[in-house]
Scaffold this active site. Structure first.
Site, short mmCIF file in Angstrom:
data_model
loop_
_atom_site.label_atom_id
_atom_site.label_comp_id
_atom_site.label_asym_id
_atom_site.label_seq_id
_atom_site.Cartn_x
_atom_site.Cartn_y
_atom_site.Cartn_z
N ASP A 183 0.83 -1.21 0.00
CA ASP A 183 0.00 0.00 0.00
C ASP A 183 0.87 1.26 0.00
OD1 ASP A 183 -2.31 1.43 -0.01
OD2 ASP A 183 -2.89 0.97 2.04
N LEU B 77 11.41 -20.46 -4.08
CA LEU B 77 10.38 -19.52 -3.59
C LEU B 77 9.13 -19.68 -4.44
CD1 LEU B 77 9.60 -16.94 -1.86
CD2 LEU B 77 10.36 -15.60 -3.83
N HIS C 161 3.09 3.27 -8.86
CA HIS C 161 2.96 1.84 -9.16
C HIS C 161 4.23 1.33 -9.87
CE1 HIS C 161 -1.05 2.03 -7.73
NE2 HIS C 161 -1.56 2.68 -8.75
C1 FPP Z 1 -1.96 0.08 -3.39
O1 FPP Z 1 -1.49 1.41 -3.34
C2 FPP Z 1 -1.30 -0.63 -4.49
C3 FPP Z 1 -1.95 -1.17 -5.55
C4 FPP Z 1 -3.41 -1.11 -5.70
C5 FPP Z 1 -1.20 -1.80 -6.65
C6 FPP Z 1 0.02 -2.57 -6.30
C7 FPP Z 1 0.85 -2.76 -7.52
C8 FPP Z 1 2.19 -2.72 -7.61
C9 FPP Z 1 3.05 -2.62 -6.44
C10 FPP Z 1 2.93 -2.74 -8.93
C11 FPP Z 1 2.70 -3.91 -9.80
C12 FPP Z 1 2.77 -5.22 -9.10
C13 FPP Z 1 3.57 -6.26 -9.46
C14 FPP Z 1 3.43 -7.56 -8.78
C15 FPP Z 1 4.58 -6.16 -10.52
P1 FPP Z 1 -2.49 2.59 -3.63
O2 FPP Z 1 -2.49 2.90 -5.06
O3 FPP Z 1 -3.85 2.27 -3.06
O4 FPP Z 1 -1.82 3.74 -2.80
P2 FPP Z 1 -2.55 4.90 -1.98
O5 FPP Z 1 -3.30 4.23 -0.85
O6 FPP Z 1 -1.40 5.72 -1.50
O7 FPP Z 1 -3.44 5.62 -2.92
#
Ligand code: FPP
Length: 248
Positions: free
Chosen positions: A23, A134, A40
């Protein structure tokens, strides 16, 4: 001074299942004047760092929450960017995974994914199926409640399963397939200071230890993972019984 990463090497426990709610990508980006998508993108680099750090920390299964079923509600530009990142990750990680013994599998619904994303997932899963070091599980279009419901539906479609129904067999039903199944979660990490489960692995986290950190996901690194694992190893897991000291 020894880093926490070094300390842990002397204290390897049986292979752990660590699950991470990654997050804070959006806030990380916005606080730098960048579009959320940039968070992201940098978050995907944190994924690579984390995967690399797992084996030496005794982690045998890593489940990452990459896209929840509720994330479809986000603006389509963000959804498309996330899907693109996942596709690129699947394609690029095959070579590294083969080298490092990583088996990639994906949990969640597949019927709403585009054919190109699905194709990239299936190719990565097939190519890395023999990885022994893993098991990297990526949750995409994932909802724990939906997974439990699907298991209940499977059960009702085949009532002969009722005879052998117990927590173990139900766990198998919840897994989408034998290839994606994994032991219960030992340690659940959530970054960015939020402290909730957000429909992630509800059944599998029944006895998980929780670790919350204020670190935003794009900044997460091997030392953060080591701190979380060290913290976990110092805990007294009683599973409803007594601690070893109290029982003696
Ligand atoms: C939450 O942060 C994160 C996500 C919804 C996406 C997670 C994706 C990645 C880390 C990149 C791609 C993944 C892989 C496995 C290559 P948020 O966007 O809700 O953050 P915020 O709460 O600060 O808005």
């Amino acid at each position: 001074m020894q880093s926490s990463l070094q300390l842990i090497k002397n204290d390897l426990s049986p292979k752990l299942h660590v699950a991470i709610i990654m997050d804070g990508n959006g806030r990380w980006a916005v606080s730098r004047g960048l579009p959320r998508i940039a968070g992201h993108r940098v978050g995907a680099e944190a994924v690579r760092r984390t995967v690399t750090a797992c084996p030496s920390l005794g982690v045998g299964t890593l489940t990452l929450y990459a896209f929840s079923s509720d994330n479809w509600r986000r603006p389509s530009a963000e959804v498309n960017a996330l899907m693109r990142l996942l596709k690129i990750f699947m394609r690029k990680e095959i070579a590294n995974s083969l080298k490092n013994g990583v088996r990639i599998s994906v949990i969640g619904r597949r019927d709403r994914l585009s054919s190109s994303v699905l194709n990239a997932i299936e190719t990565a899963e097939r190519a890395t199926i023999n990885g022994q070091t893993l098991h990297l599980r990526i949750a995409i279009d994932y909802s724990a409640r939906e997974a439990i419901l699907r298991a209940a539906k499977r059960l009702s479609e085949n009532p002969s399963n009722y005879q052998s129904l117990n927590q173990g067999t139900f766990s198998q039903l919840i897994s989408d397939s034998a290839q994606t199944s994994a032991p219960d979660v030992d340690l659940l990490i959530r970054t960015s200071g939020e402290q909730r489960l957000s429909d992630f692995l509800l059944w599998e986290c029944a006895y998980a230890e929780f670790f919350f950190t204020n670190r935003m996901w794009p900044d997460f690194d091997a030392n953060d993972l080591a701190s979380a694992v060290n913290n976990f190893l110092a805990r007294d897991r009683r599973f409803g019984g007594l601690s070893k000291v109290a029982a003696s």
